[in-house]
Design an enzyme around this catalytic site. Structure first.
Site, PDB file in Angstrom:
ATOM      1  N   ASP A 146       0.835  -1.198   0.000  1.00  0.00           N
ATOM      2  CA  ASP A 146       0.000   0.000   0.000  1.00  0.00           C
ATOM      3  C   ASP A 146       0.877   1.258   0.000  1.00  0.00           C
ATOM      4  OD1 ASP A 146      -2.286   1.840   0.881  1.00  0.00           O
ATOM      5  OD2 ASP A 146      -3.279  -0.098   1.050  1.00  0.00           O
TER       6      ASP A 146
ATOM      7  N   HIS B 282      -3.590   5.871   3.606  1.00  0.00           N
ATOM      8  CA  HIS B 282      -4.355   4.686   3.230  1.00  0.00           C
ATOM      9  C   HIS B 282      -3.787   3.413   3.845  1.00  0.00           C
ATOM     10  CE1 HIS B 282      -6.055   1.706   0.315  1.00  0.00           C
ATOM     11  NE2 HIS B 282      -7.028   2.594   0.165  1.00  0.00           N
TER      12      HIS B 282
ATOM     13  N   SER C 119     -11.266  -1.070  -0.545  1.00  0.00           N
ATOM     14  CA  SER C 119      -9.984  -1.042   0.171  1.00  0.00           C
ATOM     15  C   SER C 119     -10.160  -1.332   1.650  1.00  0.00           C
ATOM     16  CB  SER C 119      -9.320   0.330   0.027  1.00  0.00           C
ATOM     17  OG  SER C 119      -8.718   0.495  -1.223  1.00  0.00           O
TER      18      SER C 119
END
Length: 267
Positions: free
Chosen positions: A7, A66, A238
Site C-alpha cells: 500500500d 491509506h 480497500s
C-alpha cells in the site's frame, strides 16, 4: 501470522507499533515516492497529497494515510482500552510501500508482491518475515497484466494467499487489473445492513464481500506530511479487503494452534 499490507506505507501509531515488522519501500520514481530517494528499507508513508493538475489533471487532495488505515483494520492492538481493534489483533503487519503521489507503478507493485511472499527481488534484501496473507487494497483497469500474474503465481507457489480489492466504480469487476488475475481472492464491499455498498464493483469475478462502508480505523492527522496519530472513517473495497485478509490470518492461526496444516492457496 504475518499479513503484508502492500500500500502507501505506514505511519507511527500507538495502536500499531507493537504489531509492525520491518518492511520495505519499492517505489523507484521519486516524484511518486516524495521521500527523496528510491527503493530502501524505510516503508514510512511521507504523505500522498497533491495539488490540482499535478496528477493528470485530477483535483488536489490531502494525504490519505491509506496504508495506515488498512493496517489498523487488520491488526490494531486489542484490549488496550483505546481507539479501535484489529480484526486479527495478534497478527503482525509487514508494510510494503508501493503507492505514492498519483498511485503506483505496476513493476513496483509486482516486486512488492514477490518480496512480501518471500521471493527474491534484485537489489532488495531477503525478507525475513514472509507473509502468509498479502493485502492489496489497490487496483485499476485494463485486465491482469503478465507482470502481475507472474508475481501472484510466484507468491501463491510460496504459500501466500493474495487478497485484492474489487474496485469502487460500481462496475463489473471483470475489467479490473488485479480482480481479473488468477489465484487471487477478490473482495467486494457491503454495508452494515449486509447490502452491497453502492460503490462496490460486482459480478462473477468477486469471490467474497467484506464490511466496506463507514469503517473506523487508524490514520495520521497530518493533511500533507505526517502529524499526530488519529482515527477516521473511510469507505471502499480497500476497507473491505483487510477484513477478509484478517479473517484469513485468523483461520491460519487457528489451524496452526490446533496442530493442523495451514490452508494452501489452492484450497
Amino acid at each position: 501470522q504475518v499479513v503484508a499490507v502492500i500500500d502507501t506505507g505506514i505511519t507511527t501509531h500507538s495502536e500499531l507499533a507493537a504489531n509492525i515488522l520491518p518492511g520495505y519501500d519499492f517505489i523507484v520514481d521519486t516524484t511518486v515516492s516524495v521521500d527523496g530517494d528510491g527503493r530502501d528499507a524505510d516503508p514510512s508513508d511521507p504523505g500522498d497529497w497533491f495539488t490540482t493538475g499535478q496528477c493528470g489533471g485530477a483535483t488536489g487532495r490531502n494525504s490519505s494515510w491509506h496504508g495506515t488505515h488498512v493496517a489498523g483494520t487488520i491488526a490494531a492492538v486489542g484490549n488496550n482500552a483505546k481507539g479501535v481493534i484489529g480484526a486479527a489483533f495478534s497478527a503482525k503487519i509487514l508494510p510494503v510501500r508501493v503507492l505514492g503521489v498519483g498511485g503506483g507503478d505496476g513493476s513496483d507493485i509486482a516486486d512488492g508482491i514477490t518480496w512480501a511472499s518471500g521471493g527474491s527481488v534484485p537489489g532488495a534484501p531477503a525478507n525475513p518475515n514472509p507473509a502468509e496473507v498479502l493485502n492489496l487494497s489497490l487496483g485499476g483497469g485494463g485486465g491482469c497484466s503478465a507482470t502481475y500474474q507472474a508475481a501472484i503465481d510466484g507468491a501463491v507457489s510460496r504459500g501466500s494467499l493474495v487478497v485484492v480489492a474489487a474496485g469502487n466504480d460500481n462496475l463489473d469487476a471483470a475489467g479490473g487489473s488485479l480482480s481479473t488475475c488468477n489465484n487471487v481472492v477478490v473482495v467486494g464491499a457491503h454495508t452494515s445492513a449486509s447490502a452491497r455498498s453502492s460503490f462496490s464493483n460486482y459480478g462473477s469475478a468477486v469471490d467474497i464481500s467484506g464490511p466496506g462502508s463507514s469503517i473506523l480505523s487508524t490514520i495520521n492527522l497530518g493533511t500533507t506530511t505526517p502529524g499526530g496519530e488519529g482515527y477516521a472513517s473511510y469507505q471502499g473495497t480497500s476497507m473491505a479487503t483487510p477484513h477478509v485478509a484478517a479473517s484469513a490470518a485468523l483461520t491460519q492461526a487457528y489451524r496452526v494452534a490446533k496442530g493442523q496444516a495451514p490452508y494452501t492457496p489452492s484450497q
